[in-house]
Design a protein around this motif. Structure first.
Motif, PDB file in Angstrom:
ATOM      1  N   THR A  12       0.715  -1.315   0.119  1.00 27.57           N
ATOM      2  CA  THR A  12      -0.004   0.000   0.001  1.00 27.57           C
ATOM      3  C   THR A  12       0.931   1.263   0.052  1.00 27.57           C
ATOM      4  OG1 THR A  12      -1.669  -1.246   1.216  1.00 27.57           O
ATOM      5  CG2 THR A  12      -2.213   1.063   1.086  1.00 27.57           C
ATOM      6  N   TYR A  13       2.175   0.992   0.539  1.00 30.56           N
ATOM      7  CA  TYR A  13       3.091   2.323   0.451  1.00 30.56           C
ATOM      8  C   TYR A  13       2.731   3.344   1.291  1.00 30.56           C
ATOM      9  CZ  TYR A  13       6.476   5.833  -1.028  1.00 30.56           C
ATOM     10  OH  TYR A  13       7.561   6.803  -1.061  1.00 30.56           O
ATOM     11  N   LEU A  14       2.738   2.987   2.660  1.00 27.02           N
ATOM     12  CA  LEU A  14       2.337   3.806   3.809  1.00 27.02           C
ATOM     13  C   LEU A  14       3.573   3.792   4.707  1.00 27.02           C
ATOM     14  CD1 LEU A  14      -0.999   2.373   4.738  1.00 27.02           C
ATOM     15  CD2 LEU A  14      -0.494   4.596   3.445  1.00 27.02           C
ATOM     16  N   PRO A  15       3.888   4.847   5.518  1.00 28.17           N
ATOM     17  CA  PRO A  15       4.982   5.408   6.120  1.00 28.17           C
ATOM     18  C   PRO A  15       5.314   4.213   7.372  1.00 28.17           C
ATOM     19  CG  PRO A  15       3.951   7.416   5.861  1.00 28.17           C
ATOM     20  CD  PRO A  15       2.852   6.127   5.431  1.00 28.17           C
ATOM     21  N   VAL A  37       8.763  11.048 -10.785  1.00 32.15           N
ATOM     22  CA  VAL A  37       8.792   9.857 -10.186  1.00 32.15           C
ATOM     23  C   VAL A  37       7.429   9.665  -9.598  1.00 32.15           C
ATOM     24  CG1 VAL A  37       9.722   8.330  -8.460  1.00 32.15           C
ATOM     25  CG2 VAL A  37      11.200  10.143  -9.359  1.00 32.15           C
ATOM     26  N   THR A  38       7.114   8.430  -9.987  1.00 29.87           N
ATOM     27  CA  THR A  38       5.703   8.038  -9.440  1.00 29.87           C
ATOM     28  C   THR A  38       5.534   6.901  -8.706  1.00 29.87           C
ATOM     29  OG1 THR A  38       4.494   9.292 -11.031  1.00 29.87           O
ATOM     30  CG2 THR A  38       3.265   7.702  -9.953  1.00 29.87           C
ATOM     31  N   VAL A  39       4.974   6.621  -7.705  1.00 30.68           N
ATOM     32  CA  VAL A  39       4.943   5.318  -7.130  1.00 30.68           C
ATOM     33  C   VAL A  39       3.760   4.577  -7.281  1.00 30.68           C
ATOM     34  CG1 VAL A  39       4.822   3.742  -4.780  1.00 30.68           C
ATOM     35  CG2 VAL A  39       6.396   5.701  -5.005  1.00 30.68           C
ATOM     36  N   LEU A  40       3.734   3.522  -7.925  1.00 35.50           N
ATOM     37  CA  LEU A  40       2.432   2.786  -8.307  1.00 35.50           C
ATOM     38  C   LEU A  40       2.501   1.536  -7.436  1.00 35.50           C
ATOM     39  CD1 LEU A  40      -0.007   2.282 -10.044  1.00 35.50           C
ATOM     40  CD2 LEU A  40       1.162   1.162 -11.786  1.00 35.50           C
ATOM     41  N   ALA A  41       1.370   1.521  -6.429  1.00 35.85           N
ATOM     42  CA  ALA A  41       1.191   0.817  -5.375  1.00 35.85           C
ATOM     43  C   ALA A  41       0.198   0.146  -5.353  1.00 35.85           C
ATOM     44  CB  ALA A  41       1.481   1.358  -3.989  1.00 35.85           C
ATOM     45  N   CYS A  42       0.033  -0.871  -4.660  1.00 32.65           N
ATOM     46  CA  CYS A  42      -1.302  -1.826  -4.348  1.00 32.65           C
ATOM     47  C   CYS A  42      -1.914  -1.714  -2.988  1.00 32.65           C
ATOM     48  CB  CYS A  42      -0.887  -3.405  -4.563  1.00 32.65           C
ATOM     49  SG  CYS A  42      -2.173  -4.390  -4.345  1.00 32.65           S
ATOM     50  N   ASP A  43      -3.402  -1.255  -3.024  1.00 31.42           N
ATOM     51  CA  ASP A  43      -4.010  -1.065  -1.602  1.00 31.42           C
ATOM     52  C   ASP A  43      -4.603  -2.317  -1.499  1.00 31.42           C
ATOM     53  OD1 ASP A  43      -5.307  -0.128   0.420  1.00 31.42           O
ATOM     54  OD2 ASP A  43      -6.719   1.207  -0.845  1.00 31.42           O
ATOM     55  N   ARG A  44      -3.855  -2.845  -0.470  1.00 31.15           N
ATOM     56  CA  ARG A  44      -4.410  -4.443  -0.370  1.00 31.15           C
ATOM     57  C   ARG A  44      -5.274  -4.469   0.622  1.00 31.15           C
ATOM     58  NH1 ARG A  44       0.857  -8.247   0.748  1.00 31.15           N
ATOM     59  NH2 ARG A  44       1.935  -7.933  -1.178  1.00 31.15           N
ATOM     60  N   SER A  49      -6.095   6.081   0.051  1.00 32.74           N
ATOM     61  CA  SER A  49      -6.504   6.997  -1.090  1.00 32.74           C
ATOM     62  C   SER A  49      -5.991   6.423  -2.292  1.00 32.74           C
ATOM     63  CB  SER A  49      -6.212   8.525  -0.651  1.00 32.74           C
ATOM     64  OG  SER A  49      -4.916   8.881  -0.918  1.00 32.74           O
ATOM     65  N   GLU A  50      -6.723   6.629  -3.465  1.00 29.09           N
ATOM     66  CA  GLU A  50      -6.201   6.186  -4.766  1.00 29.09           C
ATOM     67  C   GLU A  50      -4.989   7.087  -5.326  1.00 29.09           C
ATOM     68  OE1 GLU A  50      -8.659   5.512  -8.439  1.00 29.09           O
ATOM     69  OE2 GLU A  50      -9.962   5.076  -6.927  1.00 29.09           O
ATOM     70  N   PRO A  58       4.549  11.565  -5.555  1.00 31.43           N
ATOM     71  CA  PRO A  58       3.177  11.265  -6.082  1.00 31.43           C
ATOM     72  C   PRO A  58       2.917   9.703  -5.917  1.00 31.43           C
ATOM     73  CG  PRO A  58       4.117  12.446  -7.750  1.00 31.43           C
ATOM     74  CD  PRO A  58       5.286  12.420  -6.696  1.00 31.43           C
ATOM     75  N   VAL A  59       1.734   9.193  -5.237  1.00 33.54           N
ATOM     76  CA  VAL A  59       1.306   7.757  -5.152  1.00 33.54           C
ATOM     77  C   VAL A  59       0.158   7.742  -5.820  1.00 33.54           C
ATOM     78  CG1 VAL A  59       1.114   6.126  -3.390  1.00 33.54           C
ATOM     79  CG2 VAL A  59       2.640   7.678  -3.094  1.00 33.54           C
ATOM     80  N   GLU A  60       0.140   6.429  -6.707  1.00 35.70           N
ATOM     81  CA  GLU A  60      -1.275   6.021  -7.212  1.00 35.70           C
ATOM     82  C   GLU A  60      -1.350   4.550  -6.688  1.00 35.70           C
ATOM     83  OE1 GLU A  60      -1.095   5.922 -11.493  1.00 35.70           O
ATOM     84  OE2 GLU A  60       0.087   8.204 -11.419  1.00 35.70           O
ATOM     85  N   ARG A  61      -2.772   4.355  -6.204  1.00 35.63           N
ATOM     86  CA  ARG A  61      -2.714   3.060  -5.695  1.00 35.63           C
ATOM     87  C   ARG A  61      -3.917   2.357  -6.479  1.00 35.63           C
ATOM     88  NH1 ARG A  61      -2.442   6.224  -1.098  1.00 35.63           N
ATOM     89  NH2 ARG A  61      -0.517   6.066   0.147  1.00 35.63           N
TER      90      ARG A  61
END
Length: 159
Positions: A12-15, A37-44, A49-50, A58-61
């Motif tokens: 999910t890419y959380l601190p 740079v963008t992080v493309l993560a998986c919100d498990r 937030s998306e 910038p993070v997209e989930r």
């Protein structure tokens, strides 16, 4: 021209997550060098937030319900679903580099490299993670090691 890098991660890419400081630190260094740079993560868990800025990155989930530490077979379908959704987002995007964090997303990175002719970096910062599986999954560790070597040889760089 923007020099775009996507950091691909199946978390999910959380601190509070273990890989966060490393991924975040690398992203900030790349941003400082002029990369987009963008992080493309998986919100498990389906609770984050998306899209948002996390530590200035910038993070997209992509929402894919899977949970954590559930074993290889229960994670396979969610991982494949993540591949399909991430591929749809990335196939038309102008990206010069895919930076894969851990083996689970590397096959997708290899596919994108082959299709788009982009640079592929594999960050193998948890090489023994699979050895921590419960005893019933340990016979798969040798197979995972072979998969790791197979895909690693198809990258431009391994860190």
């Amino acid at each position: 021209m923007t020099r775009g890098i996507v950091k691909l991660i199946f978390q999910t890419y959380l601190p509070h997550q273990g890989r966060f400081p490393r991924v975040s630190g690398q992203a900030k260094i790349l941003q400082g060098a002029g990369y987009d740079v963008t992080v493309l993560a998986c919100d498990r868990q389906g609770t984050a937030s998306e899209g948002e800025l996390v530590d200035g990155v910038p993070v997209e989930r992509i929402r894919v319900s899977s949970g954590e530490m559930r074993g290889p077979f229960s994670q396979l379908l969610p991982l494949l679903l993540f591949y399909v959704r991430a591929f749809r987002r990335l196939r038309k995007r102008d990206v010069q580099m895919i930076h894969c964090h851990n083996l689970d997303v590397l096959p997708l990175g290899c596919l994108l490299k082959k299709m788009k002719g982009i640079v592929l970096v594999f960050d193998a910062h948890e090489p023994n993670y699979y050895a921590l599986w419960p005893g019933r999954w340990r016979p798969l560790v040798r197979l995972i090691d072979r998969i790791d070597v197979f895909f690693s040889r198809r990258t431009d760089a391994v860190t």
